[in-house]
Write an enzyme that holds these catalytic residues in place. Structure first.
Site, PDB file in Angstrom:
ATOM      1  N   SER A 149      38.937  26.312  35.987  1.00  0.00           N
ATOM      2  CA  SER A 149      39.856  27.133  35.194  1.00  0.00           C
ATOM      3  C   SER A 149      40.410  26.367  34.004  1.00  0.00           C
ATOM      4  O   SER A 149      41.031  26.962  33.126  1.00  0.00           O
ATOM      5  CB  SER A 149      41.021  27.606  36.069  1.00  0.00           C
ATOM      6  OG  SER A 149      41.761  26.494  36.559  1.00  0.00           O
ATOM      7  N   HIS A 170      34.422  32.009  36.800  1.00  0.00           N
ATOM      8  CA  HIS A 170      35.827  31.771  37.124  1.00  0.00           C
ATOM      9  C   HIS A 170      36.381  32.959  37.905  1.00  0.00           C
ATOM     10  O   HIS A 170      36.707  34.005  37.341  1.00  0.00           O
ATOM     11  CB  HIS A 170      36.642  31.539  35.851  1.00  0.00           C
ATOM     12  CG  HIS A 170      38.091  31.279  36.124  1.00  0.00           C
ATOM     13  ND1 HIS A 170      39.100  31.745  35.320  1.00  0.00           N
ATOM     14  CD2 HIS A 170      38.703  30.602  37.139  1.00  0.00           C
ATOM     15  CE1 HIS A 170      40.266  31.376  35.822  1.00  0.00           C
ATOM     16  NE2 HIS A 170      40.043  30.688  36.927  1.00  0.00           N
ATOM     17  N   GLU A 182      35.441  35.782  35.219  1.00  0.00           N
ATOM     18  CA  GLU A 182      35.076  35.401  33.854  1.00  0.00           C
ATOM     19  C   GLU A 182      33.737  34.665  33.898  1.00  0.00           C
ATOM     20  O   GLU A 182      33.601  33.646  34.576  1.00  0.00           O
ATOM     21  CB  GLU A 182      36.163  34.511  33.243  1.00  0.00           C
ATOM     22  CG  GLU A 182      37.472  35.251  33.020  1.00  0.00           C
ATOM     23  CD  GLU A 182      38.593  34.355  32.522  1.00  0.00           C
ATOM     24  OE1 GLU A 182      39.329  34.769  31.606  1.00  0.00           O
ATOM     25  OE2 GLU A 182      38.733  33.225  33.046  1.00  0.00           O
ATOM     26  N   ASN A 220      43.662  32.904  30.850  1.00  0.00           N
ATOM     27  CA  ASN A 220      44.628  31.813  30.742  1.00  0.00           C
ATOM     28  C   ASN A 220      44.938  31.443  29.301  1.00  0.00           C
ATOM     29  O   ASN A 220      45.940  30.771  29.040  1.00  0.00           O
ATOM     30  CB  ASN A 220      44.127  30.588  31.498  1.00  0.00           C
ATOM     31  CG  ASN A 220      44.383  30.698  32.986  1.00  0.00           C
ATOM     32  OD1 ASN A 220      45.352  31.315  33.406  1.00  0.00           O
ATOM     33  ND2 ASN A 220      43.515  30.124  33.792  1.00  0.00           N
TER      34      ASN A 220
END
Length: 534
Positions: A149, A170, A182, A220
């Site tokens: 991540s 991810h 992801e 993120n």
């Protein structure tokens, strides 16, 4: 913008197995008869293994610590048993899945895997060493995926002879429950490898989104302002955490407030991600971490897992409750108001006021300026434009915050200029209370809470789109599915209008000239294009 990739490469075609549909034009995913291996058997590794197992693959589990893989297999079996007990999995399917789950004592036992997903410690050297060893073991058609991540997928694959088969997958925790994955293409990743991984994850029942290898990927990266702006509001003394959370939930439509959410994630985890993204972007001021959060982490107050973070959860992290948000006491509403001009995103308010029995008179607004509501006594109440009410040349000024939907919102934040007349704030509070809203009066900061947060989310999404991190649909899907935002940020920006978002950002930039609020070039271009069409 991202474009469709071409046909699958030979690596992707070889891994398809018998489930491949000849001539379909798109990779259907890795065949169910092909093994999927998971390296690392912590919570995330177990969750990913469970997803692949339920999807019908033989699954190999490996962990560097002896005995851990067998323990993980038992834990996964126990979770499958619970699914059977809840009626979500048949006993026959449970037995079949158990027969396909094999702990591995050595990496060499992963040789037949078509896909290996690592979920080991977030250290680049460890991941590179693992994949270097795996490259010598697995077949030429095997995809190597990292669940990182925070690290660069490109760097993870950079140590290999064949980095084209390395990509990011991810997953979000808990992997069996959360739909988003992801699919990250490194700089050297083969397009066909991305196609194959995307199709495989989709067949597993997940929602895959494609993105480039950039710090934070989609979620993120774009989610940073949700936390950062709330922390800035707190640091500036606008309101306490419980009030900020309540405003973002009850006015902004977010499922959880950022203070409660970071307590759930873990303050140490959230702060580490923020710091990693900031460092990866060469300390860009848009990503600057919070000193208040750093001090919380340094104090060992990491949230639910320690029993206390921004809020007190008691022993075990289950007890306690967040303090009540700051809510204004009842005030008398005005009998009548005058609405001057267009209220923009708050255009629904005149109708709501009329429904509440308040007499509404409409008048033309000031040329070239946003509209406002004139209260008895002459005070001007306006939707925040990113500037403080005290910066308004008109002394008796008040600002109200953005709402996702003014009809359904249950709370509104208000702020009054330092020079506002006595009684003006009470009349504004009474007005919104008459519409059925709780009111939180906060300090007069630029952009209030929801408006500055949403404007920054739109800006970050537009920046990611402009830099071809991901396509518009994937960006909105990631933020909706991954973090439960009430709108995808690009869709939200379209609803609000690029001009309004730019006005908020421009005024925030004037108030805080650090570069943090400088708008994304794509946002500026879109606003200009819209104005040229009018």
């Amino acid at each position: 913008m991202t474009t469709a990739v071409g046909a699958a490469t030979s690596t992707a075609r070889a891994a398809l197995g018998p489930d491949a549909a000849a001539g379909s034009g798109a990779a259907p995913g890795i065949g169910q008869d092909r093994a999927v291996a998971v390296v690392g058997t912590g919570t995330m590794g177990q969750g990913i293994a469970q997803v692949a197992l339920v999807a019908g693959h033989p699954v190999r589990l490996y962990d560097a610590l002896p005995g851990r893989a067998a323990q993980a297999a038992e834990a996964i079996g126990a979770r499958l048993d619970r699914l059977v007990a809840k009626g979500k999995l048949t006993a026959d399917r449970r037995a079949d899945a158990g027969a396909r789950l094999l702990p591995a004592a050595d990496l060499s036992e992963l040789a037949d895997a078509a896909l290996v997903i690592e979920a080991v410690v977030e250290q680049l050297a460890v991941k590179q060493e693992l994949f270097t060893e795996l490259e010598r073991i697995v077949g030429a058609d095997c995809l190597l995926a990292t669940n990182t991540s925070s690290l660069s997928v490109t760097a993870v694959g950079g140590a290999l002879d064949r980095p084209g088969r390395v990509l990011g997958l991810h997953f979000f925790n808990p992997a069996p429950l959360l739909p988003l994955v992801e699919v990250v293409r490194g700089f050297a990743t083969d397009p066909g490898a991305v196609d194959l991984a995307h199709a495989t994850v989709a067949r597993w029942g997940k929602t895959p989104v494609r993105c480039a290898d950039t710090p934070g990927f989609i979620v993120n990266r774009i989610a940073r302002p949700f936390y950062a702006e709330a922390l800035r509001c707190y640091e500036e003394g606008a309101a306490d955490p419980a009030t900020i959370d309540a405003v973002l939930r009850e006015s902004g439509g977010f499922r959880m407030g950022p203070f409660a959410l970071t307590d759930l994630i873990g303050q140490d985890v959230n702060e580490a991600v923020t710091h990693s993204v900031w460092q990866s972007f060469f300390q860009d001021p848009k990503f600057t971490p919070s000193l208040a959060q750093r001090r919380l982490v340094e104090s060992g107050l990491h949230g639910r897992k320690t029993g206390r973070g921004w809020f007190d959860y008691g022993e075990g992290g289950e007890g306690g409750a967040a303090p009540e948000p700051r809510t204004a006491v009842p005030q008398l509403p005005p009998a009548s108001v005058v609405v001057h001009g267009d209220l923009g995103p708050a255009a629904a308010l005149p109708e709501l006021m009329a429904e509440a029995g308040i007499e509404v008179t409409r008048q033309a607004g000031p040329e070239g300026r946003a509209g406002f509501i004139e209260l008895p006594g002459g005070a001007r109440l306006a939707l925040t434009d990113g500037s403080a009410a005290s910066a308004d040349p008109f002394a008796d000024a008040l600002r109200f915050d953005l709402a996702l939907d003014y009809r359904t919102a249950t709370r509104i934040a208000l702020a009054a200029a330092d020079r506002a007349a006595p009684g003006s704030l009470d009349r504004a509070v009474g007005l919104f209370q008459a519409l059925g809203k709780d009111v939180s009066v906060i300090d007069d900061i630029p952009g209030l809470v929801v408006a500055r947060t949403v404007a920054m989310l739109v800006d970050f999404a537009a920046d990611a789109l402009g830099r071809e991190v991901a396509g518009a649909h994937d960006i909105d899907t990631a933020m909706w599915k991954g973090v439960n935002y009430p709108r995808g940020p690009l869709e939200w920006g379209d609803e609000l209008g690029a001009d309004w978002v730019l006005s908020v950002l421009g005024n925030l930039h004037a108030a805080y000239p650090s570069g943090r609020y400088a708008p994304a070039p794509l946002l500026v271009r879109r606003a200009a294009a819209r104005r040229n069409l009018l």
